[in-house]
Scaffold this motif. Structure first.
Motif, mmCIF file in Angstrom:
data_model
loop_
_atom_site.group_PDB
_atom_site.id
_atom_site.type_symbol
_atom_site.label_atom_id
_atom_site.label_comp_id
_atom_site.label_asym_id
_atom_site.label_seq_id
_atom_site.Cartn_x
_atom_site.Cartn_y
_atom_site.Cartn_z
ATOM 1 N N LEU A 1 8.784 -1.100 -0.273
ATOM 2 C CA LEU A 1 7.183 -2.256 -0.524
ATOM 3 C C LEU A 1 6.873 -0.857 -2.015
ATOM 4 C CD1 LEU A 1 4.586 -3.104 0.019
ATOM 5 C CD2 LEU A 1 3.858 -1.332 1.093
ATOM 6 N N LEU A 2 7.551 0.392 -1.802
ATOM 7 C CA LEU A 2 7.009 0.862 -3.135
ATOM 8 C C LEU A 2 8.020 0.128 -4.291
ATOM 9 C CD1 LEU A 2 6.656 3.727 -4.303
ATOM 10 C CD2 LEU A 2 9.251 4.888 -3.452
ATOM 11 N N SER A 3 9.105 0.021 -4.133
ATOM 12 C CA SER A 3 10.413 -0.758 -5.205
ATOM 13 C C SER A 3 9.391 -2.372 -5.681
ATOM 14 C CB SER A 3 11.152 -1.462 -4.619
ATOM 15 O OG SER A 3 12.414 -0.557 -3.790
ATOM 16 N N LYS A 4 8.551 -2.520 -5.208
ATOM 17 C CA LYS A 4 7.491 -3.803 -5.634
ATOM 18 C C LYS A 4 6.376 -3.115 -6.060
ATOM 19 C CE LYS A 4 8.539 -7.060 -1.852
ATOM 20 N NZ LYS A 4 7.601 -8.203 -0.132
ATOM 21 N N VAL A 5 5.277 -2.140 -5.701
ATOM 22 C CA VAL A 5 4.550 -1.804 -6.945
ATOM 23 C C VAL A 5 4.919 -1.194 -7.918
ATOM 24 C CG1 VAL A 5 3.022 0.533 -6.967
ATOM 25 C CG2 VAL A 5 3.513 -1.291 -4.920
ATOM 26 N N ILE A 6 6.083 -1.063 -8.210
ATOM 27 C CA ILE A 6 6.897 0.173 -9.191
ATOM 28 C C ILE A 6 7.192 -1.166 -10.242
ATOM 29 C CG2 ILE A 6 8.733 1.429 -10.611
ATOM 30 C CD1 ILE A 6 7.045 3.181 -8.753
ATOM 31 N N ARG A 7 7.362 -2.238 -10.017
ATOM 32 C CA ARG A 7 7.763 -3.137 -10.060
ATOM 33 C C ARG A 7 6.587 -3.611 -11.165
ATOM 34 N NH1 ARG A 7 13.313 -4.549 -10.441
ATOM 35 N NH2 ARG A 7 14.287 -3.106 -8.584
ATOM 36 N N ARG A 8 5.603 -3.363 -10.439
ATOM 37 C CA ARG A 8 4.321 -4.215 -11.389
ATOM 38 C C ARG A 8 3.118 -3.208 -12.113
ATOM 39 N NH1 ARG A 8 0.755 -6.629 -6.252
ATOM 40 N NH2 ARG A 8 -0.991 -7.473 -7.816
ATOM 41 N N GLU B 1 0.395 -4.085 -0.231
ATOM 42 C CA GLU B 1 0.853 -4.005 -1.631
ATOM 43 C C GLU B 1 0.019 -3.566 -2.819
ATOM 44 O OE1 GLU B 1 3.807 -6.341 -4.974
ATOM 45 O OE2 GLU B 1 3.672 -6.906 -2.629
ATOM 46 N N GLU B 2 -1.405 -4.298 -2.258
ATOM 47 C CA GLU B 2 -2.316 -4.126 -3.448
ATOM 48 C C GLU B 2 -3.128 -2.497 -3.409
ATOM 49 O OE1 GLU B 2 -3.382 -6.097 -6.252
ATOM 50 O OE2 GLU B 2 -1.363 -7.640 -5.310
ATOM 51 N N MET B 3 -2.861 -2.160 -2.094
ATOM 52 C CA MET B 3 -4.122 -0.799 -2.017
ATOM 53 C C MET B 3 -2.636 0.151 -2.233
ATOM 54 S SD MET B 3 -4.978 0.751 2.090
ATOM 55 C CE MET B 3 -5.839 -0.285 2.299
ATOM 56 N N LEU B 4 -1.983 -0.120 -2.478
ATOM 57 C CA LEU B 4 -0.750 1.180 -3.093
ATOM 58 C C LEU B 4 -0.152 1.241 -4.320
ATOM 59 C CD1 LEU B 4 0.953 3.300 -2.671
ATOM 60 C CD2 LEU B 4 3.157 1.170 -2.047
ATOM 61 N N LEU B 5 -0.815 -0.228 -4.984
ATOM 62 C CA LEU B 5 -0.930 -0.305 -6.157
ATOM 63 C C LEU B 5 -1.786 -0.020 -6.862
ATOM 64 C CD1 LEU B 5 0.308 -1.228 -9.057
ATOM 65 C CD2 LEU B 5 -0.799 -3.682 -8.394
ATOM 66 N N ASN B 6 -3.062 0.030 -6.272
ATOM 67 C CA ASN B 6 -4.645 0.952 -6.392
ATOM 68 C C ASN B 6 -4.402 2.045 -6.876
ATOM 69 O OD1 ASN B 6 -5.368 -1.787 -7.490
ATOM 70 N ND2 ASN B 6 -6.420 -2.115 -5.484
ATOM 71 N N ALA B 7 -3.403 2.619 -5.784
ATOM 72 C CA ALA B 7 -3.476 3.973 -5.280
ATOM 73 C C ALA B 7 -2.745 4.849 -6.413
ATOM 74 C CB ALA B 7 -3.105 4.368 -3.683
ATOM 75 N N PHE B 8 -1.196 4.940 -6.952
ATOM 76 C CA PHE B 8 -0.540 4.742 -8.217
ATOM 77 C C PHE B 8 -1.183 4.713 -9.289
ATOM 78 C CE2 PHE B 8 3.301 4.790 -4.781
ATOM 79 C CZ PHE B 8 3.863 6.108 -5.217
ATOM 80 N N LYS B 9 -2.101 4.028 -9.590
ATOM 81 C CA LYS B 9 -2.675 3.127 -10.449
ATOM 82 C C LYS B 9 -3.939 5.177 -10.553
ATOM 83 C CE LYS B 9 -0.933 -0.960 -11.944
ATOM 84 N NZ LYS B 9 -1.522 -2.213 -12.610
ATOM 85 N N SER B 10 -4.697 5.008 -10.087
ATOM 86 C CA SER B 10 -5.411 5.373 -9.721
ATOM 87 C C SER B 10 -5.703 7.214 -10.065
ATOM 88 C CB SER B 10 -6.486 5.287 -8.196
ATOM 89 O OG SER B 10 -5.488 6.193 -7.507
ATOM 90 N N VAL B 11 -4.466 7.524 -9.729
ATOM 91 C CA VAL B 11 -4.099 9.181 -9.887
ATOM 92 C C VAL B 11 -3.467 8.929 -11.372
ATOM 93 C CG1 VAL B 11 -3.400 9.546 -7.738
ATOM 94 C CG2 VAL B 11 -1.278 9.069 -9.001
ATOM 95 N N ILE B 12 -2.994 8.327 -12.761
ATOM 96 C CA ILE B 12 -3.153 8.400 -13.402
ATOM 97 C C ILE B 12 -3.785 8.406 -14.488
ATOM 98 C CG2 ILE B 12 -0.425 8.240 -13.060
ATOM 99 C CD1 ILE B 12 -0.835 5.044 -14.163
ATOM 100 N N ILE B 13 -5.223 7.890 -13.995
ATOM 101 C CA ILE B 13 -6.266 7.585 -15.131
ATOM 102 C C ILE B 13 -7.070 9.008 -15.044
ATOM 103 C CG2 ILE B 13 -8.613 6.581 -15.534
ATOM 104 C CD1 ILE B 13 -7.296 3.909 -13.951
ATOM 105 N N PRO B 14 -7.289 9.452 -15.830
ATOM 106 C CA PRO B 14 -7.992 10.725 -16.320
ATOM 107 C C PRO B 14 -9.732 10.694 -15.514
ATOM 108 C CG PRO B 14 -7.365 10.194 -18.401
ATOM 109 C CD PRO B 14 -6.775 8.844 -17.575
ATOM 110 N N GLY B 15 -9.718 11.786 -14.856
ATOM 111 C CA GLY B 15 -11.136 11.721 -14.465
ATOM 112 C C GLY B 15 -10.839 11.080 -13.179
#
Length: 505
Positions: free
Chosen positions: A420-427, A484-498
């Motif tokens: 599942l982590l691999s799928k998120v990284i690829r997206r 998958e969507e929940m994990l992807l959103n979590a990864f993207k949120s931590v790299i957004i300033p603020g």
């Protein structure tokens, strides 16, 4: 260096009697352990029973022939006859600059910092030369090792440090000025590791805060504003050269920072290949083979390079009458008229001018800084092997899903979490992955993972999604792996300033 209002006298500026260790403390270079001269038997002191050191066929008279009971040898320069320093009048004794010049001539493999330390700690030239001979021998023994891979280079650099550290205490908003002040300070020691303490932030520096400090400095140096000292493409940065930068010699300090970062195993800047080889060799003829029009940073020159490259004979005649282009051609030193026959010569002159000639002073100052911290000779000996340390290299700088997955380890008892982590990284996009890498390691290039993978630890009862840049770990709550969507959103949120996330550094 002065921190929080305290006043500290740089060690090099202190009289010997005020330095730690007594009236004449021994100095330790390259990690050697030296007994103070006053505590050594005369037969064991540097210089005793040593062979004579001479240059250019000079003849020296041992001091034992001049002073009863002493077997020290003299050091003779360029065929001169040496008089014992104690027999000279004060006005005849060599000054610091003369002593340093003679030591450099006798021991060319000593760094500038080593020469400065030795000459300031040993006013007697004979003692200075004897101690310098020991350090020179250590330098030679360290240089004897053959380096075959970049990993060998980083290990070699790491081994140059002694056991001591130098601490930099700064607030997070003052990192740039704090780091620059440290490397300008006369007490800066290139053989001590840097340890950074962010006074208003979390974390203990085990490498992550040091990487963060270096990254912050070079991010500032390439941003627009009064602190900007580099221009051009992110992976083809060129030093700006003005009267101010030349007179202040700011790039000497920048070179020291670049070199010291390399000693820590950190790549902080990527310059054009042609610029790298010029800094290392100072041979423009050798560098011409690496010229690339894409390295030009001046927009006007870049425009004319493109125009000339695509021009037919009629267009070339028009360009040959363009006043602005003629000015650039003249500044480049080219004297020929732009024609079909001279087209390539003019193009080469314009590129060389923008990338090298007008920045020559800055390159020379960077080179000086690299020499001071003791990395220049290694770069010269292994210039092709070490090229990725200062230039773009896909192995480190091309951060994409495949390269990230090769450097990630998922630590979880649930076998479904890894796929599942691999799928998120690829997206995730390459830019997002660079941001994620920086969030997790305080560096945006994969060189930081040369010794270990980035660990993603899946923890059932984790309080939140956070990273530790020192251990290069991401802690992810198991609940986020629900889909998958929940994990992807979590990864993207931590790299957004603020956004809410925690970086433990």
């Amino acid at each position: 260096m002065s921190l929080h209002g305290s006043t500290t006298t740089p060690q090099l500026d202190q009289p010997l009697s005020q330095r730690p260790g007594g009236s004449r403390s021994a100095i330790s270079l390259w990690g050697s352990t030296t007994t103070p001269l006053s505590d050594q038997p005369s037969s064991q002191r540097p210089g005793c029973s040593r062979s004579t050191v001479s240059l250019q066929g000079s003849t020296t008279t041992p001091l034992s022939d001049q002073r009863p009971g002493c077997s020290r040898s003299t050091v003779s320069l360029q065929g001169s006859t040496t008089t014992p320093l104690s027999d000279q009048q004060p006005s005849q004794q060599p000054g610091c600059s003369r002593s340093q010049s003679q030591l450099r001539e006798l021991f060319p493999n000593l760094t500038d910092w080593q020469v400065s330390e030795i000459s300031s700690s040993y006013p007697d030239l004979q003692e200075a030369a004897s101690f310098a001979a020991e350090i020179s021998e250590k330098n030679e023994s360290k240089a004897d090792k053959t380096l075959e891979t970049l990993e060998d280079v980083f290990i070699y650099f790491e081994n140059k440090f002694d056991s001591a550290t130098q601490i930099l205490r700064v607030h997070d908003k003052d990192i740039y000025s704090g780091v620059l002040s440290l490397y300008k300070d006369k007490s800066f020691d290139p053989l001590k590791k840097l340890r950074v303490i962010i006074e208003n932030g979390p974390g203990i520096d085990a490498g992550g805060l040091t990487r963060h400090a270096f990254d912050t400095v070079f991010l500032t140096l390439r941003k627009s504003g009064h602190s900007r000292l580099f221009e051009g493409n992110r992976y083809s940065l060129l030093p700006i050269c003005t009267a101010s930068t030349a007179l202040s010699q700011i790039f000497v300090f920048i070179g020291k920072i670049i070199g010291h970062a390399l000693l820590h195993g950190i790549r902080v800047i990527q310059i054009p290949t042609v610029a790298y080889y010029y800094i290392i060799t100072q041979d423009i003829t050798h560098c011409l083979q690496y010229l690339d029009a894409d390295d030009v940073s001046c927009e006007a020159i870049k425009y004319y390079v493109d125009e000339i490259s695509d021009a037919d004979e009629r267009k070339l005649k028009e360009l040959a009458e363009n006043a602005e282009l003629l000015q650039y051609i003249e500044e480049s030193g080219e004297r020929c008229t732009l024609t079909k026959e001279t087209k390539q010569l003019v193009l080469q002159s314009l590129i060389v001018y923008d990338v090298l000639i007008k920045r020559r002073t800055s390159y020379e100052h960077i080179r000086k800084g690299l020499e001071i911290v003791g990395v220049l000779k290694t770069l010269q000996l292994y210039k092709d092997l070490c090229k990725p340390l200062l230039t773009y290299d896909a192995r480190y700088d091309d951060v994409n899903p495949e390269s990230m997955l090769r450097n990630i380890t998922c630590s979880s008892q649930n076998l479904s979490h890894g796929p599942l982590l691999s799928k998120v990284i690829r997206r995730m996009s390459n830019k997002e992955l660079k941001q994620l890498l920086k969030y997790a390691t305080a560096s945006d290039n994969l060189n930081v993972l040369k010794d270990q993978n980035l660990y993603v630890r899946v923890v059932p009862d984790a309080a939140g999604f956070f990273s530790s840049t020192c251990s290069m770990e991401l802690t992810v709550p198991e609940a986020l792996f629900e889909n998958e969507e929940m994990l992807l959103n979590a990864f993207k949120s931590v790299i957004i300033p603020g956004e809410q996330s925690f970086n433990a550094s």
